[in-house]
Design a protein around this motif. Sequence first.
Motif, PDB file in Angstrom:
ATOM      1  N   LYS A  80       0.851  -1.188   0.000  1.00 29.45           N
ATOM      2  CA  LYS A  80       0.000   0.000   0.000  1.00 29.45           C
ATOM      3  C   LYS A  80       0.888   1.240   0.000  1.00 29.45           C
ATOM      4  O   LYS A  80       1.802   1.361   0.810  1.00 29.45           O
ATOM      5  CB  LYS A  80      -0.902   0.014   1.241  1.00 29.45           C
ATOM      6  CG  LYS A  80      -1.619  -1.305   1.498  1.00 29.45           C
ATOM      7  CD  LYS A  80      -2.490  -1.726   0.307  1.00 29.45           C
ATOM      8  CE  LYS A  80      -3.187  -3.048   0.585  1.00 29.45           C
ATOM      9  NZ  LYS A  80      -3.953  -3.532  -0.588  1.00 29.45           N
ATOM     10  N   GLN A 134      -7.315  -6.350  -7.499  1.00 28.88           N
ATOM     11  CA  GLN A 134      -6.513  -5.202  -7.081  1.00 28.88           C
ATOM     12  C   GLN A 134      -7.397  -4.096  -6.498  1.00 28.88           C
ATOM     13  O   GLN A 134      -8.575  -3.982  -6.823  1.00 28.88           O
ATOM     14  CB  GLN A 134      -5.692  -4.666  -8.257  1.00 28.88           C
ATOM     15  CG  GLN A 134      -4.779  -5.694  -8.902  1.00 28.88           C
ATOM     16  CD  GLN A 134      -3.905  -6.425  -7.902  1.00 28.88           C
ATOM     17  OE1 GLN A 134      -3.256  -5.813  -7.051  1.00 28.88           O
ATOM     18  NE2 GLN A 134      -3.896  -7.757  -7.993  1.00 28.88           N
ATOM     19  N   ASP A 135      -6.791  -3.272  -5.644  1.00 27.53           N
ATOM     20  CA  ASP A 135      -7.496  -2.148  -5.038  1.00 27.53           C
ATOM     21  C   ASP A 135      -7.588  -1.003  -6.041  1.00 27.53           C
ATOM     22  O   ASP A 135      -6.544  -0.512  -6.505  1.00 27.53           O
ATOM     23  CB  ASP A 135      -6.745  -1.687  -3.789  1.00 27.53           C
ATOM     24  CG  ASP A 135      -7.336  -0.411  -3.206  1.00 27.53           C
ATOM     25  OD1 ASP A 135      -8.567  -0.348  -3.072  1.00 27.53           O
ATOM     26  OD2 ASP A 135      -6.560   0.505  -2.897  1.00 27.53           O
TER      27      ASP A 135
END
Length: 259
Positions: free
Chosen positions: A54, A172-173
């Motif tokens: 992240k 995926q984000d």
Amino acid sequence: MELNYRFDDNGSEETVLLLHGFLSDMSSMEPAVGHLTGHFNILLVDLPGFGDTKAGGDYSMDDISDALAALIGSRWGAVHVVGYSMGGRVAVSLLTNYPGVIKSAVLESASPGISDPSERKERQELDRKRADSILSDYASFIDSWEKMGIFQSQDSADAGQRMRQRENRLAQDPRGAAESLISYGTGIQKSYWQDLPEISVPVLLLAGEKDGKFVAINQRMEELLPNGRFEIIPGAGHNIHMEAADKFGIMVLEFLIGG
């Protein structure tokens, strides 16, 4: 910047770092791992915005190079690197900023960025629009992304492979994917074209026969790299390690072993 990674210790004296492409994570490079496992340790990394790495806030391609170089230097000293597309751009940044941590490189469907200022500006605008689309409706963006001409050659690929690729993309984000375009997309990253003549380690450039844009880019790169060699993979498009996995694996292994 803290990078999520996986290290497979296969008892080798040498390690290969694999860097994935856009809208995927480290698992997408698994097709290349099988050919290398018997000869090298494997280091897989989730690049910022993908998988379990992240990266909120302001960061750049140089920050990614800094983090990778710190990771490599802290444990392995120097590694070989295989980078696909976005991961290939990251690999070029590493080669330029931290030549001491890279023994050799394989750049698959990669580029050193965009040198022309007007083209860079156009690409930045395109990347911003793509980031907005990702945040607006991620599934629809994936649908449109998969219909791009650059991926049409995958229509003949194994259905299971295509499904796994799609599932990996959808996993995926969206915010991380959008941020990656703004932070280290092709438009915003520094152009490394002028730095290619300074890269002295062996570099294998690979592009698929059906990927005309990257064939042209890599032909130019080969001319500038002192120790570069370019190979065109017959019948393949942009994602060579998926579309021609065995051919890709054999070529990469022979290059890494042979130097």
